[in-house]
Design a protein around this motif. Sequence first.
Motif, PDB file in Angstrom:
ATOM      1  N   ASP A  19      17.075 -49.428   1.902  1.00  0.00           N
ATOM      2  CA  ASP A  19      17.865 -48.274   1.862  1.00  0.00           C
ATOM      3  C   ASP A  19      17.317 -47.425   0.673  1.00  0.00           C
ATOM      4  OD1 ASP A  19      19.829 -48.958   3.566  1.00  0.00           O
ATOM      5  OD2 ASP A  19      21.275 -49.613   2.139  1.00  0.00           O
ATOM      6  N   THR A  20      17.230 -46.197   0.871  1.00  0.00           N
ATOM      7  CA  THR A  20      16.575 -45.460  -0.062  1.00  0.00           C
ATOM      8  C   THR A  20      17.717 -44.885  -1.110  1.00  0.00           C
ATOM      9  OG1 THR A  20      17.619 -43.101   1.030  1.00  0.00           O
ATOM     10  CG2 THR A  20      15.132 -44.125   1.915  1.00  0.00           C
ATOM     11  N   ARG A  21      17.186 -44.534  -2.139  1.00  0.00           N
ATOM     12  CA  ARG A  21      17.936 -44.051  -3.465  1.00  0.00           C
ATOM     13  C   ARG A  21      18.821 -42.995  -2.849  1.00  0.00           C
ATOM     14  NH1 ARG A  21      16.350 -46.709  -6.116  1.00  0.00           N
ATOM     15  NH2 ARG A  21      15.572 -46.633  -8.039  1.00  0.00           N
ATOM     16  N   GLN A  22      18.264 -42.028  -2.071  1.00  0.00           N
ATOM     17  CA  GLN A  22      19.121 -41.002  -1.859  1.00  0.00           C
ATOM     18  C   GLN A  22      20.174 -41.439  -0.732  1.00  0.00           C
ATOM     19  OE1 GLN A  22      15.720 -41.119  -1.345  1.00  0.00           O
ATOM     20  NE2 GLN A  22      14.989 -39.543  -2.515  1.00  0.00           N
ATOM     21  N   ALA A  23      20.052 -42.197   0.031  1.00  0.00           N
ATOM     22  CA  ALA A  23      21.288 -42.759   0.943  1.00  0.00           C
ATOM     23  C   ALA A  23      22.188 -43.215   0.236  1.00  0.00           C
ATOM     24  CB  ALA A  23      20.411 -43.623   1.924  1.00  0.00           C
ATOM     25  N   VAL A  24      21.568 -44.312  -0.865  1.00  0.00           N
ATOM     26  CA  VAL A  24      22.773 -45.085  -1.810  1.00  0.00           C
ATOM     27  C   VAL A  24      23.710 -43.626  -2.490  1.00  0.00           C
ATOM     28  CG1 VAL A  24      23.047 -46.604  -3.750  1.00  0.00           C
ATOM     29  CG2 VAL A  24      21.583 -46.947  -1.795  1.00  0.00           C
ATOM     30  N   VAL A  25      22.851 -42.984  -3.064  1.00  0.00           N
ATOM     31  CA  VAL A  25      23.658 -41.759  -3.810  1.00  0.00           C
ATOM     32  C   VAL A  25      24.668 -40.965  -2.938  1.00  0.00           C
ATOM     33  CG1 VAL A  25      23.461 -39.636  -5.199  1.00  0.00           C
ATOM     34  CG2 VAL A  25      22.024 -41.611  -5.487  1.00  0.00           C
ATOM     35  N   THR A  26      24.312 -40.863  -1.624  1.00  0.00           N
ATOM     36  CA  THR A  26      25.069 -40.132  -0.570  1.00  0.00           C
ATOM     37  C   THR A  26      26.462 -41.000  -0.535  1.00  0.00           C
ATOM     38  OG1 THR A  26      23.316 -38.965   0.389  1.00  0.00           O
ATOM     39  CG2 THR A  26      25.380 -39.386   1.818  1.00  0.00           C
ATOM     40  N   ARG A  27      26.234 -42.329  -0.378  1.00  0.00           N
ATOM     41  CA  ARG A  27      27.631 -43.150  -0.339  1.00  0.00           C
ATOM     42  C   ARG A  27      28.201 -43.186  -1.617  1.00  0.00           C
ATOM     43  NH1 ARG A  27      24.624 -48.868   1.099  1.00  0.00           N
ATOM     44  NH2 ARG A  27      26.867 -49.472   0.506  1.00  0.00           N
ATOM     45  N   GLN A  28      27.522 -43.001  -2.626  1.00  0.00           N
ATOM     46  CA  GLN A  28      28.537 -42.927  -4.050  1.00  0.00           C
ATOM     47  C   GLN A  28      29.100 -41.688  -3.778  1.00  0.00           C
ATOM     48  OE1 GLN A  28      25.362 -43.829  -6.686  1.00  0.00           O
ATOM     49  NE2 GLN A  28      25.685 -46.020  -6.628  1.00  0.00           N
ATOM     50  N   ILE A  29      28.505 -40.443  -3.573  1.00  0.00           N
ATOM     51  CA  ILE A  29      29.300 -39.295  -3.333  1.00  0.00           C
ATOM     52  C   ILE A  29      30.347 -39.197  -2.622  1.00  0.00           C
ATOM     53  CG2 ILE A  29      28.972 -36.916  -2.820  1.00  0.00           C
ATOM     54  CD1 ILE A  29      26.137 -37.048  -4.030  1.00  0.00           C
ATOM     55  N   ASP A  30      30.179 -39.903  -1.427  1.00  0.00           N
ATOM     56  CA  ASP A  30      31.523 -40.028  -0.532  1.00  0.00           C
ATOM     57  C   ASP A  30      32.425 -41.248  -1.259  1.00  0.00           C
ATOM     58  OD1 ASP A  30      30.257 -38.723   1.482  1.00  0.00           O
ATOM     59  OD2 ASP A  30      29.496 -40.334   2.441  1.00  0.00           O
ATOM     60  N   LEU A  31      32.271 -41.827  -2.078  1.00  0.00           N
ATOM     61  CA  LEU A  31      33.388 -42.718  -2.674  1.00  0.00           C
ATOM     62  C   LEU A  31      33.868 -41.604  -3.870  1.00  0.00           C
ATOM     63  CD1 LEU A  31      31.464 -46.078  -2.767  1.00  0.00           C
ATOM     64  CD2 LEU A  31      33.524 -45.571  -1.587  1.00  0.00           C
ATOM     65  N   LEU A  32      32.908 -41.033  -4.518  1.00  0.00           N
ATOM     66  CA  LEU A  32      33.695 -40.138  -5.598  1.00  0.00           C
ATOM     67  C   LEU A  32      34.873 -39.226  -5.149  1.00  0.00           C
ATOM     68  CD1 LEU A  32      30.779 -38.966  -7.880  1.00  0.00           C
ATOM     69  CD2 LEU A  32      32.768 -40.467  -8.551  1.00  0.00           C
ATOM     70  N   MET A  73      17.741 -41.001 -16.496  1.00  0.00           N
ATOM     71  CA  MET A  73      19.063 -40.905 -15.965  1.00  0.00           C
ATOM     72  C   MET A  73      19.595 -39.751 -16.436  1.00  0.00           C
ATOM     73  SD  MET A  73      21.104 -41.988 -13.739  1.00  0.00           S
ATOM     74  CE  MET A  73      20.405 -43.667 -13.159  1.00  0.00           C
ATOM     75  N   PRO A  74      19.985 -38.607 -15.806  1.00  0.00           N
ATOM     76  CA  PRO A  74      19.913 -38.636 -14.102  1.00  0.00           C
ATOM     77  C   PRO A  74      18.664 -38.271 -13.919  1.00  0.00           C
ATOM     78  CG  PRO A  74      20.824 -36.579 -14.937  1.00  0.00           C
ATOM     79  CD  PRO A  74      20.899 -37.411 -16.165  1.00  0.00           C
ATOM     80  N   SER A  75      18.171 -38.719 -12.858  1.00  0.00           N
ATOM     81  CA  SER A  75      16.806 -38.655 -12.163  1.00  0.00           C
ATOM     82  C   SER A  75      16.956 -37.630 -10.879  1.00  0.00           C
ATOM     83  CB  SER A  75      16.200 -39.806 -11.477  1.00  0.00           C
ATOM     84  OG  SER A  75      16.939 -40.221 -10.521  1.00  0.00           O
ATOM     85  N   ILE A  76      15.946 -37.263 -10.283  1.00  0.00           N
ATOM     86  CA  ILE A  76      16.084 -36.325  -9.306  1.00  0.00           C
ATOM     87  C   ILE A  76      16.859 -36.981  -8.267  1.00  0.00           C
ATOM     88  CG2 ILE A  76      14.550 -35.352  -7.327  1.00  0.00           C
ATOM     89  CD1 ILE A  76      12.489 -34.833  -9.390  1.00  0.00           C
ATOM     90  N   ASP A  77      16.906 -38.277  -8.050  1.00  0.00           N
ATOM     91  CA  ASP A  77      17.709 -38.726  -6.817  1.00  0.00           C
ATOM     92  C   ASP A  77      19.153 -38.856  -7.336  1.00  0.00           C
ATOM     93  OD1 ASP A  77      15.590 -39.028  -5.180  1.00  0.00           O
ATOM     94  OD2 ASP A  77      14.982 -40.937  -6.152  1.00  0.00           O
ATOM     95  N   THR A  78      19.396 -39.061  -8.432  1.00  0.00           N
ATOM     96  CA  THR A  78      20.822 -39.248  -8.948  1.00  0.00           C
ATOM     97  C   THR A  78      21.455 -38.059  -9.327  1.00  0.00           C
ATOM     98  OG1 THR A  78      20.255 -39.730 -11.145  1.00  0.00           O
ATOM     99  CG2 THR A  78      20.463 -41.699  -9.668  1.00  0.00           C
ATOM    100  N   GLU A  79      20.795 -37.076  -9.601  1.00  0.00           N
ATOM    101  CA  GLU A  79      21.258 -35.782 -10.172  1.00  0.00           C
ATOM    102  C   GLU A  79      22.469 -35.168  -9.311  1.00  0.00           C
ATOM    103  OE1 GLU A  79      22.389 -32.872 -12.629  1.00  0.00           O
ATOM    104  OE2 GLU A  79      20.588 -34.147 -13.164  1.00  0.00           O
ATOM    105  N   PRO A  80      22.524 -35.367  -7.929  1.00  0.00           N
ATOM    106  CA  PRO A  80      23.522 -34.857  -6.913  1.00  0.00           C
ATOM    107  C   PRO A  80      24.989 -35.526  -7.634  1.00  0.00           C
ATOM    108  CG  PRO A  80      21.661 -34.914  -5.823  1.00  0.00           C
ATOM    109  CD  PRO A  80      21.400 -35.634  -7.141  1.00  0.00           C
ATOM    110  N   LEU A  81      24.748 -37.101  -7.957  1.00  0.00           N
ATOM    111  CA  LEU A  81      26.061 -37.743  -8.109  1.00  0.00           C
ATOM    112  C   LEU A  81      26.714 -37.231  -9.284  1.00  0.00           C
ATOM    113  CD1 LEU A  81      27.862 -40.492  -7.578  1.00  0.00           C
ATOM    114  CD2 LEU A  81      25.957 -41.587  -9.116  1.00  0.00           C
TER     115      LEU A  81
END
Length: 109
Positions: A19-32, A73-81
Amino acid sequence: MTRELVVAAAQMGPIALADTRQAVVTRQIDLLHQAARLGAELVVFPELALTTFFPRWYAADLNEVDHFYETVMPSIDTEPLFDVARRLGVGFALGYAERVLDDNGATAH
């Protein structure tokens, strides 16, 4: 004086090795979003919420696991969260593996 705070525990399910970091962050955003719709003001994610539980995987060369660690933190990948949480007005706690680097970019001991 007391204050009521609605807290949500985010059950993410397994994170696969590929799983990519971007895919995981997308899941987390859905949970938020789900938690915010239910009135949560704080969402708590589990430990190592950005990667698979990589300590279970053997690596002869520790450089092979560097991509599991966060160096900023945040990184490019986690900034959307962070952006979505800010827009929703929801705080979150995020467990992750941190790699601390010295001024030369080497792992600090």
